[in-house]
Design a protein around this motif. Structure first.
Motif, mmCIF file in Angstrom:
data_model
loop_
_atom_site.group_PDB
_atom_site.id
_atom_site.type_symbol
_atom_site.label_atom_id
_atom_site.label_comp_id
_atom_site.label_asym_id
_atom_site.label_seq_id
_atom_site.Cartn_x
_atom_site.Cartn_y
_atom_site.Cartn_z
ATOM 1 N N VAL A 177 0.858 -1.182 0.000
ATOM 2 C CA VAL A 177 0.000 0.000 0.000
ATOM 3 C C VAL A 177 0.889 1.223 0.000
ATOM 4 O O VAL A 177 1.875 1.282 0.740
ATOM 5 C CB VAL A 177 -0.929 0.030 1.236
ATOM 6 N N ARG A 220 -1.465 -1.219 -3.882
ATOM 7 C CA ARG A 220 -2.701 -0.422 -3.869
ATOM 8 C C ARG A 220 -2.349 1.023 -3.548
ATOM 9 O O ARG A 220 -1.676 1.302 -2.558
ATOM 10 C CB ARG A 220 -3.682 -0.959 -2.824
ATOM 11 N N VAL A 256 -3.372 4.706 -2.390
ATOM 12 C CA VAL A 256 -4.388 5.413 -1.612
ATOM 13 C C VAL A 256 -4.200 6.910 -1.827
ATOM 14 O O VAL A 256 -3.110 7.445 -1.593
ATOM 15 C CB VAL A 256 -4.279 5.078 -0.113
ATOM 16 N N GLN A 288 -0.560 -6.790 4.079
ATOM 17 C CA GLN A 288 -1.903 -7.335 3.934
ATOM 18 C C GLN A 288 -2.346 -8.007 5.228
ATOM 19 O O GLN A 288 -3.529 -7.998 5.567
ATOM 20 C CB GLN A 288 -1.923 -8.359 2.797
ATOM 21 N N TYR A 308 -5.736 3.471 9.627
ATOM 22 C CA TYR A 308 -7.100 2.968 9.753
ATOM 23 C C TYR A 308 -7.199 1.693 10.590
ATOM 24 O O TYR A 308 -8.233 1.449 11.212
ATOM 25 C CB TYR A 308 -7.681 2.724 8.361
ATOM 26 N N ALA A 350 -13.907 1.279 5.881
ATOM 27 C CA ALA A 350 -13.990 1.660 4.472
ATOM 28 C C ALA A 350 -12.626 2.108 3.959
ATOM 29 O O ALA A 350 -12.258 1.848 2.813
ATOM 30 C CB ALA A 350 -15.019 2.772 4.288
ATOM 31 N N GLY A 351 -11.862 2.785 4.814
ATOM 32 C CA GLY A 351 -10.511 3.188 4.435
ATOM 33 C C GLY A 351 -9.603 2.007 4.182
ATOM 34 O O GLY A 351 -8.621 2.124 3.450
ATOM 35 N N ASP A 404 -10.747 -0.636 2.745
ATOM 36 C CA ASP A 404 -11.446 -1.308 1.648
ATOM 37 C C ASP A 404 -12.225 -2.527 2.148
ATOM 38 O O ASP A 404 -12.437 -3.486 1.416
ATOM 39 C CB ASP A 404 -10.458 -1.724 0.551
ATOM 40 N N LYS A 405 -12.655 -2.474 3.407
ATOM 41 C CA LYS A 405 -13.500 -3.514 3.994
ATOM 42 C C LYS A 405 -14.940 -3.018 3.945
ATOM 43 O O LYS A 405 -15.559 -2.705 4.970
ATOM 44 C CB LYS A 405 -13.075 -3.794 5.439
ATOM 45 N N LYS A 406 -15.494 -2.971 2.741
ATOM 46 C CA LYS A 406 -16.790 -2.328 2.559
ATOM 47 C C LYS A 406 -17.927 -3.105 3.216
ATOM 48 O O LYS A 406 -18.863 -2.503 3.744
ATOM 49 C CB LYS A 406 -17.061 -2.140 1.066
ATOM 50 N N ASN A 411 -20.089 3.747 -0.304
ATOM 51 C CA ASN A 411 -19.557 2.391 -0.219
ATOM 52 C C ASN A 411 -20.504 1.344 -0.792
ATOM 53 O O ASN A 411 -20.249 0.145 -0.639
ATOM 54 C CB ASN A 411 -19.221 2.065 1.240
#
Length: 269
Positions: free
Chosen positions: A41, A64, A66, A88, A197, A229-230, A232-234, A266
């Motif tokens: 990230v 990824r 950001v 990760q 996050y 959400a930050g 990416d755990k929607k 989201n």
């Protein structure tokens, strides 16, 4: 003569270029070096000098990117010593572990804790405030309200590192005080504003669990969802937003407006 429009197809594919022994552009070499170092990230704000690098980052499947809301936010993206690298494993650790597996919930392990110090003879008992000054030396002597005002003042000054220490100390010293819920919430904010996050999600969850009906419970659920959400755990973020909507139908208008906006952003059903 007018410049030709930019075409993404012209960007050199890093792996293909390596196999074909074609020269690589500097931007591609940088991205490949980041991949080799295990970076997963990266936080970055596009600018004229770095645009080529950002374009190359769109081609990698290993990193990824950001985008912070502004350059100052990008400066707080990495915790001291992490160099902007987020594994990760750390991201996935927000997910709670299945019960009965003999381990603690993973969310409690998201933020690394220092190893315990070697055993030493216990010092004589000291008053609570004096003990805090010996350990951390952040909070000044005074009443509970004065100490809270001092810690909150550091946050308002954007001194997030110092505010984090002061709020942690306040919660440790006064876990049963009425201001403890506020202190936990603002402690989470010190992490969230720096885009940490994982740690933010942990603290907001702890704050909600410690006082699930308190005045800061709706705000804690909201920021828990936004932290997830930050990451990416929607799905998990939507669950937090839904619980907020269900359990606190009379929440403040500002909270309701924000949760509705976050649910839409989201893709929550």
């Amino acid at each position: 003569m007018a410049a030709k429009p930019y075409s993404a197809k012209k960007i050199i594919d890093i792996d293909k270029a390596k196999k074909a022994r074609k020269p690589m552009k500097g931007r591609d070499i940088i991205v490949k070096a980041l991949e080799n170092e295990g970076v997963e990230v990266i936080f970055g704000y596009p600018g004229g000098a770095s645009m080529e690098i950002h374009q190359a980052l769109t081609l990698t499947k290993k990193i990824r990117h950001v985008l912070p809301r502004h350059e100052q936010g990008g400066g707080f993206a990495a915790l001291p010593g992490s160099l902007g690298r987020v594994s990760q494993k750390a991201v996935s650790s927000v997910q709670p572990q299945p019960p009965g597996n003999g381990t603690k919930p993973a969310v409690s392990e998201a933020a690394p804790r220092p190893a315990p110090a070697p055993a030493v003879p216990a010092p004589p008992p000291q008053p609570a405030v004096q003990a805090s000054r010996d350990v951390a030396g952040v909070l000044p002597e005074g009443t509970v309200k004065e100490q809270y005002a001092y810690a909150f003042g550091l946050l308002r000054q954007a001194n997030y590192d110092r505010a984090e220490q002061a709020l942690q100390e306040f919660v440790r010293l006064h876990p049963k005080e009425s201001l403890a819920s506020n202190a936990r919430y603002w402690l989470g904010e010190t992490y969230y504003v720096r885009a940490a996050y994982v740690q933010a999600a942990e603290i907001f969850l702890e704050g909600y669990q410690a006082d699930p009906t308190g005045p800061k419970a709706p705000d804690s659920l909201l920021k828990l969802g936004m932290s997830l959400a930050g990451l990416d755990k929607k799905r998990e973020a939507c669950a937090a937003f839904e619980k907020l909507t269900k359990d606190f139908p009379d929440a403040a208008a500002g909270v309701k407006n924000t949760v509705n906006r976050e649910k839409q952003k989201n893709g929550c059903s």
